[in-house]
Motif scaffolding. Structure first.
Motif, PDB file in Angstrom:
ATOM      1  N   GLN A   1     -11.977  -5.422   0.133  1.00 12.03           N
ATOM      2  CA  GLN A   1     -11.199  -4.497  -0.702  1.00 12.03           C
ATOM      3  C   GLN A   1     -11.569  -4.595  -2.176  1.00 12.03           C
ATOM      4  O   GLN A   1     -11.623  -3.586  -2.878  1.00 12.03           O
ATOM      5  CB  GLN A   1      -9.706  -4.741  -0.492  1.00 12.03           C
ATOM      6  CG  GLN A   1      -9.206  -4.289   0.870  1.00 12.03           C
ATOM      7  CD  GLN A   1      -7.830  -4.807   1.209  1.00 12.03           C
ATOM      8  OE1 GLN A   1      -7.323  -5.763   0.606  1.00 12.03           O
ATOM      9  NE2 GLN A   1      -7.186  -4.195   2.189  1.00 12.03           N
TER      10      GLN A   1
ATOM     11  N   THR B   1      -6.350   4.961  -0.414  1.00 15.18           N
ATOM     12  CA  THR B   1      -5.104   4.208  -0.243  1.00 15.18           C
ATOM     13  C   THR B   1      -4.230   4.770   0.880  1.00 15.18           C
ATOM     14  O   THR B   1      -3.379   4.060   1.417  1.00 15.18           O
ATOM     15  CB  THR B   1      -4.318   4.160  -1.576  1.00 15.18           C
ATOM     16  OG1 THR B   1      -5.159   3.551  -2.576  1.00 15.18           O
ATOM     17  CG2 THR B   1      -3.043   3.338  -1.467  1.00 15.18           C
TER      18      THR B   1
ATOM     19  N   ARG C   1       0.824  -1.218   0.000  1.00 15.28           N
ATOM     20  CA  ARG C   1       0.000   0.000   0.000  1.00 15.28           C
ATOM     21  C   ARG C   1       0.850   1.256   0.000  1.00 15.28           C
ATOM     22  O   ARG C   1       0.550   2.221  -0.733  1.00 15.28           O
ATOM     23  CB  ARG C   1      -0.935  -0.007   1.224  1.00 15.28           C
ATOM     24  CG  ARG C   1      -1.862   1.205   1.304  1.00 15.28           C
ATOM     25  CD  ARG C   1      -2.744   1.126   2.526  1.00 15.28           C
ATOM     26  NE  ARG C   1      -1.981   1.162   3.758  1.00 15.28           N
ATOM     27  CZ  ARG C   1      -1.556   2.283   4.340  1.00 15.28           C
ATOM     28  NH1 ARG C   1      -1.816   3.458   3.801  1.00 15.28           N
ATOM     29  NH2 ARG C   1      -0.875   2.218   5.468  1.00 15.28           N
TER      30      ARG C   1
ATOM     31  N   TRP D   1      -6.054   2.549   3.498  1.00 17.24           N
ATOM     32  CA  TRP D   1      -6.559   1.198   3.237  1.00 17.24           C
ATOM     33  C   TRP D   1      -6.221   0.795   1.820  1.00 17.24           C
ATOM     34  O   TRP D   1      -6.244   1.635   0.907  1.00 17.24           O
ATOM     35  CB  TRP D   1      -8.077   1.200   3.439  1.00 17.24           C
ATOM     36  CG  TRP D   1      -8.748  -0.126   3.589  1.00 17.24           C
ATOM     37  CD1 TRP D   1      -8.407  -1.123   4.444  1.00 17.24           C
ATOM     38  CD2 TRP D   1      -9.913  -0.577   2.873  1.00 17.24           C
ATOM     39  NE1 TRP D   1      -9.285  -2.173   4.315  1.00 17.24           N
ATOM     40  CE2 TRP D   1     -10.222  -1.858   3.354  1.00 17.24           C
ATOM     41  CE3 TRP D   1     -10.724  -0.014   1.884  1.00 17.24           C
ATOM     42  CZ2 TRP D   1     -11.309  -2.601   2.889  1.00 17.24           C
ATOM     43  CZ3 TRP D   1     -11.790  -0.741   1.416  1.00 17.24           C
ATOM     44  CH2 TRP D   1     -12.083  -2.020   1.917  1.00 17.24           C
ATOM     45  N   LYS D   2      -5.912  -0.471   1.606  1.00 16.19           N
ATOM     46  CA  LYS D   2      -5.478  -0.951   0.288  1.00 16.19           C
ATOM     47  C   LYS D   2      -6.664  -1.399  -0.560  1.00 16.19           C
ATOM     48  O   LYS D   2      -6.911  -2.578  -0.767  1.00 16.19           O
ATOM     49  CB  LYS D   2      -4.470  -2.095   0.462  1.00 16.19           C
ATOM     50  CG  LYS D   2      -3.797  -2.534  -0.822  1.00 16.19           C
ATOM     51  CD  LYS D   2      -2.930  -3.761  -0.568  1.00 16.19           C
ATOM     52  CE  LYS D   2      -2.502  -4.422  -1.856  1.00 16.19           C
ATOM     53  NZ  LYS D   2      -1.845  -5.718  -1.641  1.00 16.19           N
TER      54      LYS D   2
END
Length: 198
Positions: free
Chosen positions: A178, A127, A79, A130-131
């Protein structure tokens, strides 16, 4: 004693899906198809320009960093690395938009690239914490924009988006949340921006 090669074969197939249906593939396809929709053969020319700046230049940027060890591979799995890669791609997309505005490209093409830019900005923002899946965001956005141009029958291509999402989860590059968030983001951002500007 019984042995099975199913898990290995499944992983191999998932890798092929991830590699073949990567964002670059979707970008090149949607720019050419939207070019054809906008202005037939002349539009294909615009599609090639858009594909170069939004698909080819980003992969060259990623490969440059990969060769120098800045990130692992073309899928940029970490990430933190994406926080460097995505801004570089955004620059190339902005250059593309600027050229299209100056040269008076068909409105469908400028709408397409603005939608890509909006999606990238949203991906970058998420991003930071969070990926989210770029694979499913790009593929989902492409399908929705093609549906707006060519008609709802193209929504059948969402089967490929599902396949892409499965491959990302199967390879443990993303969680189910995701890939679902990526697909939702691509549709929710790219679709409305494209519709508003075309």
């Amino acid at each position: 004693m019984t042995t099975t090669t199913a898990p290995g074969a499944e992983t191999s197939f998932a890798k092929q899906v991830t590699d073949v249906l990567e964002p670059r593939t979707w970008i090149l396809a949607v720019t050419l198809l939207m070019g054809w929709y906008a202005d037939r053969f002349a539009g294909i020319g615009w599609g090639l320009v858009a594909g170069f700046f939004c698909g080819v230049v980003p992969i060259l940027w990623i490969k440059w960093g990969e060769r120098r060890g800045h990130w692992g591979d073309r899928h940029v799995r970490r990430r933190q690395d994406r926080l460097v890669v995505i801004p570089g791609i955004i620059v190339s997309v902005i250059v593309c938009i600027s050229g299209m505005l100056v040269l008076d490209a068909p409105e469908e093409m400028t709408a397409l690239i603005f939608a890509m830019l909006a999606t990238l900005v949203a991906i970058l923002a998420i991003t930071t914490v969070w990926k989210i899946s770029v694979h499913t965001a790009v593929s989902s956005g492409a399908v929705v924009m093609l549906a707006l141009a060519y008609g709802p029958w193209t929504l059948s291509a969402f089967a490929l988006v599902v396949l892409v999402g499965w491959s990302r989860v199967r390879l443990r590059d993303h969680t189910l949340a995701q890939v679902l968030a990526g697909a939702a983001l691509g549709a929710a951002v790219a679709g409305p921006v494209f519709a508003a500007m075309s």
